[in-house]
Structures are given as C-alpha cells and as structure tokens.
Write an enzyme that holds these catalytic residues in place. Structure first.
Site, mmCIF file in Angstrom:
data_model
loop_
_atom_site.group_PDB
_atom_site.id
_atom_site.type_symbol
_atom_site.label_atom_id
_atom_site.label_comp_id
_atom_site.label_asym_id
_atom_site.label_seq_id
_atom_site.Cartn_x
_atom_site.Cartn_y
_atom_site.Cartn_z
ATOM 1 N N ASP A 113 37.029 30.228 26.585
ATOM 2 C CA ASP A 113 35.746 29.743 27.095
ATOM 3 C C ASP A 113 34.655 29.762 26.021
ATOM 4 O O ASP A 113 34.016 28.734 25.751
ATOM 5 C CB ASP A 113 35.297 30.599 28.290
ATOM 6 C CG ASP A 113 36.225 30.463 29.486
ATOM 7 O OD1 ASP A 113 36.722 29.359 29.723
ATOM 8 O OD2 ASP A 113 36.444 31.469 30.178
ATOM 9 N N ARG A 131 30.890 44.665 31.956
ATOM 10 C CA ARG A 131 29.917 43.568 31.855
ATOM 11 C C ARG A 131 28.459 44.042 31.751
ATOM 12 O O ARG A 131 27.700 43.514 30.935
ATOM 13 C CB ARG A 131 30.078 42.606 33.043
ATOM 14 C CG ARG A 131 31.424 41.900 33.080
ATOM 15 C CD ARG A 131 31.650 41.094 31.809
ATOM 16 N NE ARG A 131 32.920 40.396 31.798
ATOM 17 C CZ ARG A 131 33.914 40.644 30.956
ATOM 18 N NH1 ARG A 131 33.789 41.609 30.070
ATOM 19 N NH2 ARG A 131 35.020 39.937 30.992
ATOM 20 N N ASP A 144 32.140 37.664 37.276
ATOM 21 C CA ASP A 144 31.445 38.036 36.046
ATOM 22 C C ASP A 144 30.114 37.331 35.871
ATOM 23 O O ASP A 144 29.190 37.880 35.262
ATOM 24 C CB ASP A 144 32.340 37.776 34.834
ATOM 25 C CG ASP A 144 33.358 38.889 34.617
ATOM 26 O OD1 ASP A 144 33.206 39.947 35.243
ATOM 27 O OD2 ASP A 144 34.304 38.695 33.828
ATOM 28 N N SER A 153 44.463 33.979 32.050
ATOM 29 C CA SER A 153 43.089 34.417 31.864
ATOM 30 C C SER A 153 43.116 35.937 31.766
ATOM 31 O O SER A 153 43.546 36.620 32.696
ATOM 32 C CB SER A 153 42.221 33.980 33.047
ATOM 33 O OG SER A 153 40.908 34.480 32.900
#
Length: 410
Positions: free
Chosen positions: A18, A98, A127, A179
């Site tokens: 990404d 995160r 996320d 992923s």
C-alpha cells in the site's frame, strides 16, 4: 483543505504494498507535493531493511525511521497484558501498535510544518480508525489523506499492477500476496485462501509461518521456562534479569520453536463486517498465560472478577483505536492498582502448541494450603458452613415459602 493547498504530506510508511505505491500516487494527484515518509520501528525487523533507498527512489524527500520499541513494550504492550485484555482471543498486536506510530507521525508532521498526514489503511479495515483517532488527539488541525477512500484502485491485484507500471520494487508477488502486519509482538495473515473460512491455514507449508513452526513440527520434548514478575511486569526469564522487551523477544523464540501462539479466528471488525485472520503471537501467548497464572494466587476474588469484566472494555478500547481517551487512562489506573501485589515466579512447560502449568510461587499468595487441604487441619471449622449456608440461602428459602403459600391458596 483543497488539494492545491497541500504542499507537504507526511506519510505513515511501511514499505509494504500500500504505502509503496502511495508515494508516486500522492505526487501524481496532489500537485507534485513533497512527501516525507515516516516508519515507526515497532520491531518489524527485516522489513526495515532498504527502506530509505526505496522511499527516496519512489519519490519521498526523506525518511524518518523512529525506534519506538521500548516505548511500545513498556507503555502499550505491558499495560494491556496486565489488564488481561484480549479482543475475541486476539492479543491486539496490530491494535496497540497503531496509536504509538500515529502519535510519532503527528509529532514529525508538526515539526516539519506539514499540511496533511497520509496513511495506507483500507476503507474496510480497523487501522484507518486507529490512525485517525490518534491524529485527532495530537494533530487535530491537520488534513488526513486516505488514498483507499479516494483512488480508483479496487484490489491488491490492481495495486501490484500499479507498482509494476511505475517500476516500484516489491517483496511480494501474486502467489504470496497475504496482507500481513508484523512487529515484535505478532504477525498477522489475512486474504487469499484465508478469505474462505472453510480453508485450513497452511501451517505446515514452508514460508507461511514466520515466527515459529506448526505444533506438528515442534520438538517431541517439552521446554521448561520460568518467568519472574514484579508488580505485574516481567523482570526475569529463566532466572536471568532482562527488560520486558528482551523477555518478549526471548519468549518469541521459545514459543515459536514449540508451536505456541497460533490463532485462527473470524473476528468482528469495528466497521461492521466479520473478517478471518491467522495470528502468530508466540511470546505474547506465553506472557498472557503466565501473568494470569500468577494472578490466580495474588488477586482476591472480588478484584479478580471485576478485572475480568473490565478487561473486555479495555480490549474494546484498544481494538477500536481509543487508546488516547480518558476512559482507557482510567481503566489503566485501576489495572495498575490491581498489580501492586502481582509479584512472584511462574514455571511453564511448552509442548507442541500447548502451555502447561508447572508451578507458581508468590510471597503475596492468598492461597493457603493449610485452609484448602482435604487432610486434617486446625484453622477451618467446617460446622461454620451451616450458618453460612442458612444465611446465604435465606432469600431462596423465603421465596420458596411464599410460592408454596400462593399455590395453596389457588
């Protein structure tokens, strides 16, 4: 802000699929803006190799690589373990990574005078919420760019095609396109064959597991370990004093070798859908188990039960990206109080995916062998139970008597 007003963007950069394509995409779609990449090191190890060269080649003006590992362990992981917080058995590996990354990105964005912060989270995932709630807490006036909610790309397959067209090197291909999220605590796997809940994870396939082995491939001989805790914090492994970070890394090795910490779940995402994921958390699984084992000695019944109730609320806050909230801070204050006497030693046996209790000791132990024994004792008067049961059962007895009178009248 209008796109034309955005001149400098700070990007949460991992070097994965990404964020690798986001740098050129930002420059193409935001007036050739300056892109500053920031990578938060939370223990993803080899994923950081060659990151600066890659970021600069794809158009970033600079790359910050921030070592957040100690803070990650001490201020996020350990408080969550102390709380006993799991989200549907998930040990929150991505969830609590995160906020700390986003907080540091905000600090750099403010220092650099950026106009916006960008992240590569999809519009289907959790996320995006975790990043943006932290941004609202530390840089509330900065614009947020989320390409997955803007661009025409619809799949990881199209992302790979974009990368190939722009000569962006990738460490994945169409055959290994899971992923993944990796840090010193865990590794997650999503997508591809795992999207079908009827497919068994390929635990025995070479290259699928990265932090350990399948229980089938684990040694036929058990491994014994001891863990020492002080006020709920791990301080020694196998009699050797270590930092909590060092202990987690060592436990990853012991756990991985013995097939510990594999979790295959269909979880309820914050955005409303169910999603299937496979997690590797070898050291974390051991740490949660050991800490809970010690608490069975050290916590009184009322505190233990209330703590179990609140651990669900704590886990929800972490999973939902609400780390930087008054409620999470209040719950952490409660947890800290409960840990004042959680000091002692735990012995465990690791064997083919299993964590087996092998002994626990604490000077603060509330367990009395003399009271609990089935043998003769001089401290517990069993006749006291008669009065206790009479009082404890009085409401039940009264209710039954009233019901009997009413039935007789009918």
């Amino acid at each position: 802000m209008n796109k034309k007003d955005i001149k400098k963007v700070v990007l949460a950069y991992s070097g994965g699929l990404d964020t690798s394509i986001i740098i050129p995409w930002l420059k193409e779609n935001y007036n050739n803006c300056e892109v500053i990449a920031v990578s938060g090191n939370v223990g993803q190890a080899d994923e950081l190799e060659g990151l600066e060269e890659k970021a600069l080649k794809t158009g970033a003006s600079k790359l910050y690589v921030e070592d957040l590992t100690e803070e990650f362990v001490n201020d996020f992981i350990i408080p969550t373990v102390q709380a006993g917080a799991k989200y549907e058995e998930y040990m929150l590996g991505t969830s609590f990574a995160r906020p700390i990354i986003a907080k540091r990105i905000c600090e750099i964005a403010i220092k650099e005078g950026a106009d916006a912060i960008c992240h590569g989270c999809t519009g289907k995932g959790n996320d995006q919420v975790r990043f943006e709630l932290a941004i609202k807490a530390f840089a509330p006036d900065l614009a947020i760019i989320a390409p997955w909610r803007e661009w025409s790309i619809k799949s990881r397959e199209e992302e790979i095609k974009y990368a190939e067209e722009h000569n962006i090197p990738l460490k994945i291909n169409r055959e290994t396109n899971y992923s993944k999220d990796k840090n010193l605590w865990h590794l997650s796997h999503e997508g591809m064959d795992l999207e079908d809940a009827g497919n068994e994870p390929l635990y025995e396939k070479k290259g699928f597991l990265e932090m350990g082995v399948s229980p089938i491939d684990a040694p036929d001989k058990p491994t014994y370990i001891t863990l020492d805790f002080e006020k709920g914090v791990p301080v020694a492994l196998n009699e050797e004093k270590m930092s909590a970070k060092e202990i987690i890394l060592a436990l990853n090795k012991f756990g991985g070798e013995n097939g510990i910490g594999l979790l295959d779940i269909v979880e309820n995402r914050l955005v409303g859908m169910k999603c299937r994921g496979v997690y590797e958390t070898p050291g974390g699984a051991i740490l949660y188990f050991a800490h809970n084992y010690l608490e069975t000695l050290c916590l009184d019944k009322m505190t233990s039960h209330k703590k179990q109730e609140l651990s669900v609320a704590f886990a929800d806050l972490v999973y939902n990206g609400q780390w930087f909230t008054p409620l999470r801070e209040a719950l952490s204050a409660f947890v800290s109080k409960t840990q004042e006497r959680v000091t002692g030693k735990v012995k465990l046996k690791l064997y083919k995916g299993n964590i087996i209790k092998a002994g626990v000791w604490s000077d603060y132990s509330l367990y009395s062998e003399e009271i609990a024994t089935f043998e003769e004792d001089n401290v517990y008067n069993q006749t006291d139970a008669t009065g206790f049961i009479n009082l404890f059962g009085l409401p039940i007895k009264v209710q039954a008597q009233v019901d009997a009178k009413l039935k007789n009248k009918q």
